[in-house]
Design an enzyme around this catalytic site. Structure first.
Site, PDB file in Angstrom:
ATOM      1  CB  CYS A   1      -0.770   0.169   1.253  1.00  0.00           C
ATOM      2  SG  CYS A   1      -1.605   1.573   1.621  1.00  0.00           S
TER       3      CYS A   1
ATOM      4  CB  CYS B   1       0.682   1.405   4.236  1.00  0.00           C
ATOM      5  SG  CYS B   1      -0.969   1.038   4.158  1.00  0.00           S
TER       6      CYS B   1
ATOM      7  CB  CYS C   1      -2.729  18.694   0.625  1.00  0.00           C
ATOM      8  SG  CYS C   1      -1.929  19.488  -0.758  1.00  0.00           S
TER       9      CYS C   1
ATOM     10  CB  CYS D   1      -0.084  21.099   1.573  1.00  0.00           C
ATOM     11  SG  CYS D   1      -1.523  21.502   0.894  1.00  0.00           S
TER      12      CYS D   1
END
Length: 367
Positions: free
Chosen positions: A50, A53, A171, A174
């Site tokens: 993942c 993850c 984000c 960001c």
């Protein structure tokens, strides 16, 4: 054979370091021995493949490190739910990563974690739920943090310019911007009228909606004055681009790294009088120009205006004053022993002195 032994030894050493984690790994064999007993627990259900993850992994390690002093009160753990599907099924895990909070004495009805996946959000959650304070050393940020409570006071202050980033903790763009934005804030730390700030738009939705924030990060500039009209920042997101934008809109003269340019502190009207002064030939001309400079300086709102007068009077009494004073200031500036505010002050004085030098091609690097 010797090489093979050294290779094996190296692998064992590396493996021992790799295993030094404060995140407790849970499996079906130890899950019920640990969870639901006399400690709180935050458990991440993850899958090795993942991507989200993998992004969370270093943050989760930092989280565990932050509470490593309180392992007798709260556990930070993880379960490979792809490998141990029975545990994943037991707790209804349908996506990765999924984080769940287990209270003391409760192993079957955990609370879902639905906050941000940044370190601050995770720490705040564990502190609130577990009643334990973290020991993470958070770096002091130069970026001013805004909320709905202080936004108007800062961004809408008619005496201040403010650059505001509206962000979301989850984000990716960001997070990529954060180090650069921090540098920009550091560069402008001495500019009290040019503020670099940010706001978590997910926690302050009313303010974000007021300014039509629809994506992250959204960056807006709030200029000085009454009835502010915001300017959308559309430039590139490099330190230099932000500095160019702020210098233009705040009237500042900052450089990458926070220093001041050679124009900083200079007053055009008085610079013109400096040219007349350096080209004067008689004592009477000198006195007339000094008098004219005094009158102009009194009308200026710059605290360095009177410095022009002081320099003229010093030169009148001591012809080598400029070279000696520039050398003195240059030595202090390069010493690295003065505060940021003093550094700005001496740099501006040096800028003004340099303009007095009859050799107009002289630069900071030549001195």
């Amino acid at each position: 054979m010797k090489l093979s032994f050294l290779t094996i030894l190296l692998l064992l050493i590396v493996g021992s370091f790799a295993s030094e984690s404060n995140v407790l790994e849970l499996t079906p064999s130890n899950f019920d021995e640990v969870i639901g007993k006399d400690k709180f627990a935050l458990v991440e259900f993850f899958a090795p493949w993942c991507g989200h993850c993998k992004n969370l992994a270093p943050i989760y390690e930092q989280l565990a490190d932050s509470f490593s002093h309180a392992k007798n009160q709260v556990i930070i753990a993880k379960v490979d739910a792809d490998n141990h599907k029975d545990l994943g099924s037991r707790f209804g895990i349908s996506g990765f990563p999924t984080l769940k909070w287990f209270n003391k004495g409760e192993a079957n009805n955990p609370d879902e974690y639905d906050k941000g996946r940044d370190l601050d959000s995770l720490i705040s959650f564990v502190e609130e739920k577990g009643g334990v304070k973290s020991r993470v050393k958070k770096p002091v940020s130069s970026v001013m943090e805004l909320t709905s409570k202080n936004f108007d006071e800062v961004a809408l202050n008619p005496e201040k310019n403010a650059l505001v980033e509206f962000y979301a903790p989850w984000c990716g763009h960001c997070k990529n911007l954060a180090p650069t934005y921090e540098k920009v804030a550091q560069d402008y730390a001495q500019e009290s009228a040019c503020i670099v700030a940010n706001m978590d738009a997910t926690k302050n939705e009313a303010v974000a909606k007021r300014y039509d924030v629809r994506g992250f990060p959204t960056i807006k500039f709030f200029p000085k004055g009454e009835n502010k009209t915001t300017i959308d920042y559309q430039g590139s997101r490099t330190e230099q681009d932000f500095i160019d934008f702020l210098n233009k809109n705040c009237g500042t003269h900052r450089l990458v790294g926070g220093g001041l340019s050679e124009e900083a502190g200079r007053i055009p009207e008085l610079d013109a009088l400096v040219v007349k002064f350096t080209n004067s030939h008689t004592p009477k001309e000198v006195d007339l120009i000094i008098a004219e400079t005094k009158a102009a300086a009194e009308k200026s709102d710059s605290k360095f205006a009177q410095y022009y007068v002081k320099v003229m009077e010093k030169i009148k009494d001591k012809k080598d004053y400029i070279d000696n004073e520039i050398a003195r200031l240059d030595k202090i500036i390069k010493s690295g022993t003065i505060s940021a505010s003093k550094l700005d002050d001496f740099t501006i004085r040096k800028n003004i002195l340099t303009n007095f030098h009859k050799n107009k091609s002289i630069t900071h690097q030549d001195l």
